[in-house]
Write an enzyme that holds these catalytic residues in place. Structure first.
Site, short mmCIF file in Angstrom:
data_model
loop_
_atom_site.label_atom_id
_atom_site.label_comp_id
_atom_site.label_asym_id
_atom_site.label_seq_id
_atom_site.Cartn_x
_atom_site.Cartn_y
_atom_site.Cartn_z
N CYS A 136 -10.24 0.97 3.41
CA CYS A 136 -9.61 -0.27 2.95
C CYS A 136 -8.11 -0.23 3.18
CB CYS A 136 -9.94 -0.50 1.48
SG CYS A 136 -9.61 -2.16 0.89
N CYS A 151 -14.53 -3.48 0.98
CA CYS A 151 -13.28 -3.36 0.23
C CYS A 151 -12.45 -4.63 0.37
CB CYS A 151 -12.49 -2.14 0.70
SG CYS A 151 -10.93 -1.93 -0.18
N SER A 186 0.81 -1.22 0.00
CA SER A 186 0.00 0.00 0.00
C SER A 186 0.84 1.27 0.00
CB SER A 186 -0.91 0.02 1.23
OG SER A 186 -0.11 0.09 2.41
N GLY A 187 2.13 1.11 0.30
CA GLY A 187 2.99 2.28 0.47
C GLY A 187 3.20 2.58 1.93
N GLY A 188 2.60 1.78 2.82
CA GLY A 188 2.73 1.97 4.26
C GLY A 188 3.70 1.01 4.91
#
Length: 199
Positions: free
Chosen positions: A199, A103, A16-18
């Protein structure tokens, strides 16, 4: 299980980029899985400030740091139909929708899982704080170890059909442990704040 058990297993990790998904990918690679980083592009209405490009860049940086393949999966149509349209329909009926549940059901553990299996992956993985435990020869969804971060409620629709292809690498950890692992893996998102998106 020994590292060698996973040597020929391929897992698509939803990046997710997290921090949570990044640590999940790092842990699975460390265990010996063939890891593919997948950024899921979802639909956003025009009036909401778009951040997906920045999130995708962070996900790409994580994949490059871990030296794993990276792909972008466009699931805008599935998200619009399964989440956004659902929310609108529920509000029209005077009910309060839960977009996170939908989601996960329709996008992450629906379309993403199906696509990953079609491409030959053995499983998908996400950074959710929940546990997928084998009991009595069946997979069961359990709460995450960190009570402040537990996300099992948002995954309640998952059945064994999905769970048999799902890995939740950080569900048995507390957020503080995940942050420490992000630092030890020297991940480029190790100091990034938690996101609160749908989501």
């Amino acid at each position: 299980m020994k590292k060698s058990s996973f040597k020929n297993k391929t897992v698509c990790v939803g990046l997710s980029g997290g921090v949570d998904s990044a640590v999940s990918a790092a842990l699975l690679k460390h265990l010996g899985f063939k890891v593919i980083g997948v950024f899921i592009k979802t639909w956003q209405p025009d009036f909401i400030e778009c951040t997906w490009k920045e999130e995708r860049k962070d996900a790409m940086r994580v994949a490059a740091h871990l030296d794993i393949p990276f792909v972008t999966l466009d699931l805008e149509e599935e998200y619009k139909k399964g989440v956004a349209d659902y929310m609108i329909a529920e509000y029209k009926k005077g009910r309060v929708p839960n977009p996170d549940v939908m989601c996960n059901k329709e996008v992450k553990f629906g379309a993403f899982l199906n696509k990953a299996l079609e491409l030959g992956a053995d499983a998908i993985a996400t950074g959710h704080y929940a546990q997928n435990i084998m009991k009595n020869n069946r997979f069961e969804l359990h709460r995450g170890k960190d009570p402040a971060k537990d996300q099992s409620y948002f995954l309640w629709t998952l059945t064994e059909k999905e769970l048999m292809h799902v890995i939740l690498p950080i569900g048995h950890m507390k957020k503080s442990e995940v942050r420490k692992l992000a630092e030890s893996f020297n991940l480029p998102v190790s100091t990034k704040k938690d996101s609160q998106g749908v989501c």
